[in-house]
Design a protein around this motif. Structure first.
Motif, PDB file in Angstrom:
ATOM      1  N   ILE A 114       0.878  -1.170  -0.064  1.00 31.51           N
ATOM      2  CA  ILE A 114      -0.036   0.036  -0.150  1.00 31.51           C
ATOM      3  C   ILE A 114       0.890   1.146  -0.028  1.00 31.51           C
ATOM      4  O   ILE A 114       1.695   1.358   0.941  1.00 31.51           O
ATOM      5  N   ASN A 115       0.671   2.181  -0.840  1.00 36.54           N
ATOM      6  CA  ASN A 115       1.607   3.440  -1.160  1.00 36.54           C
ATOM      7  C   ASN A 115       0.353   4.504  -1.067  1.00 36.54           C
ATOM      8  O   ASN A 115      -0.420   4.549  -1.892  1.00 36.54           O
ATOM      9  N   HIS A 116       0.736   5.475  -0.036  1.00 35.62           N
ATOM     10  CA  HIS A 116      -0.343   6.553   0.127  1.00 35.62           C
ATOM     11  C   HIS A 116       0.492   7.970   0.526  1.00 35.62           C
ATOM     12  O   HIS A 116       1.506   7.838   1.437  1.00 35.62           O
ATOM     13  N   TYR A 158      -7.594   5.901   5.569  1.00 31.62           N
ATOM     14  CA  TYR A 158      -8.201   4.740   5.094  1.00 31.62           C
ATOM     15  C   TYR A 158      -7.051   3.844   4.860  1.00 31.62           C
ATOM     16  O   TYR A 158      -7.203   2.450   5.324  1.00 31.62           O
ATOM     17  N   SER A 159      -5.779   3.954   4.348  1.00 28.99           N
ATOM     18  CA  SER A 159      -4.666   3.010   4.448  1.00 28.99           C
ATOM     19  C   SER A 159      -4.127   2.776   5.822  1.00 28.99           C
ATOM     20  O   SER A 159      -3.913   1.579   5.892  1.00 28.99           O
ATOM     21  N   ARG A 160      -4.187   3.389   6.750  1.00 29.49           N
ATOM     22  CA  ARG A 160      -3.567   3.298   7.976  1.00 29.49           C
ATOM     23  C   ARG A 160      -4.508   2.279   8.615  1.00 29.49           C
ATOM     24  O   ARG A 160      -4.229   1.304   9.082  1.00 29.49           O
ATOM     25  N   ASN A 161      -5.912   2.458   8.536  1.00 33.27           N
ATOM     26  CA  ASN A 161      -6.839   1.745   8.860  1.00 33.27           C
ATOM     27  C   ASN A 161      -7.000   0.171   8.210  1.00 33.27           C
ATOM     28  O   ASN A 161      -6.925  -1.005   8.810  1.00 33.27           O
ATOM     29  N   LEU A 162      -6.791   0.402   7.003  1.00 34.65           N
ATOM     30  CA  LEU A 162      -6.589  -0.994   6.234  1.00 34.65           C
ATOM     31  C   LEU A 162      -5.309  -1.833   6.598  1.00 34.65           C
ATOM     32  O   LEU A 162      -5.213  -3.030   6.792  1.00 34.65           O
ATOM     33  N   ASN A 163      -4.376  -1.034   6.833  1.00 39.86           N
ATOM     34  CA  ASN A 163      -3.139  -1.836   7.526  1.00 39.86           C
ATOM     35  C   ASN A 163      -3.081  -2.257   8.728  1.00 39.86           C
ATOM     36  O   ASN A 163      -2.762  -3.439   9.188  1.00 39.86           O
ATOM     37  N   THR A 164      -3.951  -1.755   9.549  1.00 38.98           N
ATOM     38  CA  THR A 164      -4.211  -2.232  10.894  1.00 38.98           C
ATOM     39  C   THR A 164      -5.119  -3.547  10.834  1.00 38.98           C
ATOM     40  O   THR A 164      -4.900  -4.339  11.571  1.00 38.98           O
ATOM     41  N   LEU A 165      -6.160  -3.644   9.792  1.00 38.83           N
ATOM     42  CA  LEU A 165      -6.903  -4.632   9.752  1.00 38.83           C
ATOM     43  C   LEU A 165      -6.098  -5.970   9.120  1.00 38.83           C
ATOM     44  O   LEU A 165      -6.140  -6.946   9.601  1.00 38.83           O
ATOM     45  N   LEU A 166      -5.118  -5.460   8.306  1.00 37.82           N
ATOM     46  CA  LEU A 166      -4.316  -6.526   7.726  1.00 37.82           C
ATOM     47  C   LEU A 166      -3.216  -7.282   8.591  1.00 37.82           C
ATOM     48  O   LEU A 166      -3.116  -8.285   8.637  1.00 37.82           O
ATOM     49  N   ASP A 167      -2.697  -6.242   9.592  1.00 36.24           N
ATOM     50  CA  ASP A 167      -2.062  -6.856  10.771  1.00 36.24           C
ATOM     51  C   ASP A 167      -2.654  -7.856  11.624  1.00 36.24           C
ATOM     52  O   ASP A 167      -1.691  -8.893  11.969  1.00 36.24           O
ATOM     53  N   GLN A 168      -3.946  -7.862  11.554  1.00 35.73           N
ATOM     54  CA  GLN A 168      -4.469  -9.141  12.398  1.00 35.73           C
ATOM     55  C   GLN A 168      -4.776 -10.325  11.311  1.00 35.73           C
ATOM     56  O   GLN A 168      -5.514 -11.263  11.698  1.00 35.73           O
ATOM     57  N   HIS A 207       1.696  -8.003   3.760  1.00 35.72           N
ATOM     58  CA  HIS A 207       1.331  -6.773   3.370  1.00 35.72           C
ATOM     59  C   HIS A 207       2.360  -5.621   3.873  1.00 35.72           C
ATOM     60  O   HIS A 207       3.242  -5.821   4.767  1.00 35.72           O
ATOM     61  N   GLU A 208       2.439  -4.375   3.334  1.00 33.25           N
ATOM     62  CA  GLU A 208       3.216  -3.226   3.950  1.00 33.25           C
ATOM     63  C   GLU A 208       2.491  -1.966   3.663  1.00 33.25           C
ATOM     64  O   GLU A 208       1.722  -1.782   2.519  1.00 33.25           O
ATOM     65  N   LEU A 209       2.784  -1.108   4.285  1.00 29.59           N
ATOM     66  CA  LEU A 209       2.150   0.323   4.159  1.00 29.59           C
ATOM     67  C   LEU A 209       3.483   1.306   4.011  1.00 29.59           C
ATOM     68  O   LEU A 209       4.219   1.466   5.046  1.00 29.59           O
ATOM     69  N   ASN A 210       3.570   1.853   3.121  1.00 27.46           N
ATOM     70  CA  ASN A 210       4.495   3.149   2.690  1.00 27.46           C
ATOM     71  C   ASN A 210       3.872   4.262   2.690  1.00 27.46           C
ATOM     72  O   ASN A 210       3.040   4.614   1.847  1.00 27.46           O
ATOM     73  N   GLU A 211       4.244   5.283   3.605  1.00 31.24           N
ATOM     74  CA  GLU A 211       3.447   6.515   3.571  1.00 31.24           C
ATOM     75  C   GLU A 211       4.669   7.547   2.995  1.00 31.24           C
ATOM     76  O   GLU A 211       5.966   7.419   3.185  1.00 31.24           O
TER      77      GLU A 211
END
Length: 64
Positions: A2-4, A15-25, A30-34
């Motif tokens: 996820i890139n945002h 939205y991306s942060r929330n998705l990342n939190t859900l995916l952490d579970q 996955h990974e989130l790059n801000e």
């Protein structure tokens, strides 16, 4: 991957942060790059970095 951009004025970074939190579970890789800038379409240096991060993410993920 996820890139945002934080300065995206169309879709909130939350939205991306929330998705990342859900995916952490989950067991989904996955990974989130801000990025501090780049807007909604990730322009300029943020776009280049996002593409490099995405390629590296897929390389690492496909090896597993």
């Amino acid at each position: 991957s996820i890139n945002h951009a934080v300065d995206d004025n169309v879709v909130s970074i939350d939205y991306s942060r929330n998705l990342n939190t859900l995916l952490d579970q989950t067991s989904i890789i996955h990974e989130l790059n801000e990025y501090p800038s780049g807007g909604h379409n990730l322009t300029g240096a943020s776009f280049t970095q996002a593409m490099q991060n995405t390629i590296e993410f897929f390389r690492e993920s496909l090896e597993k």
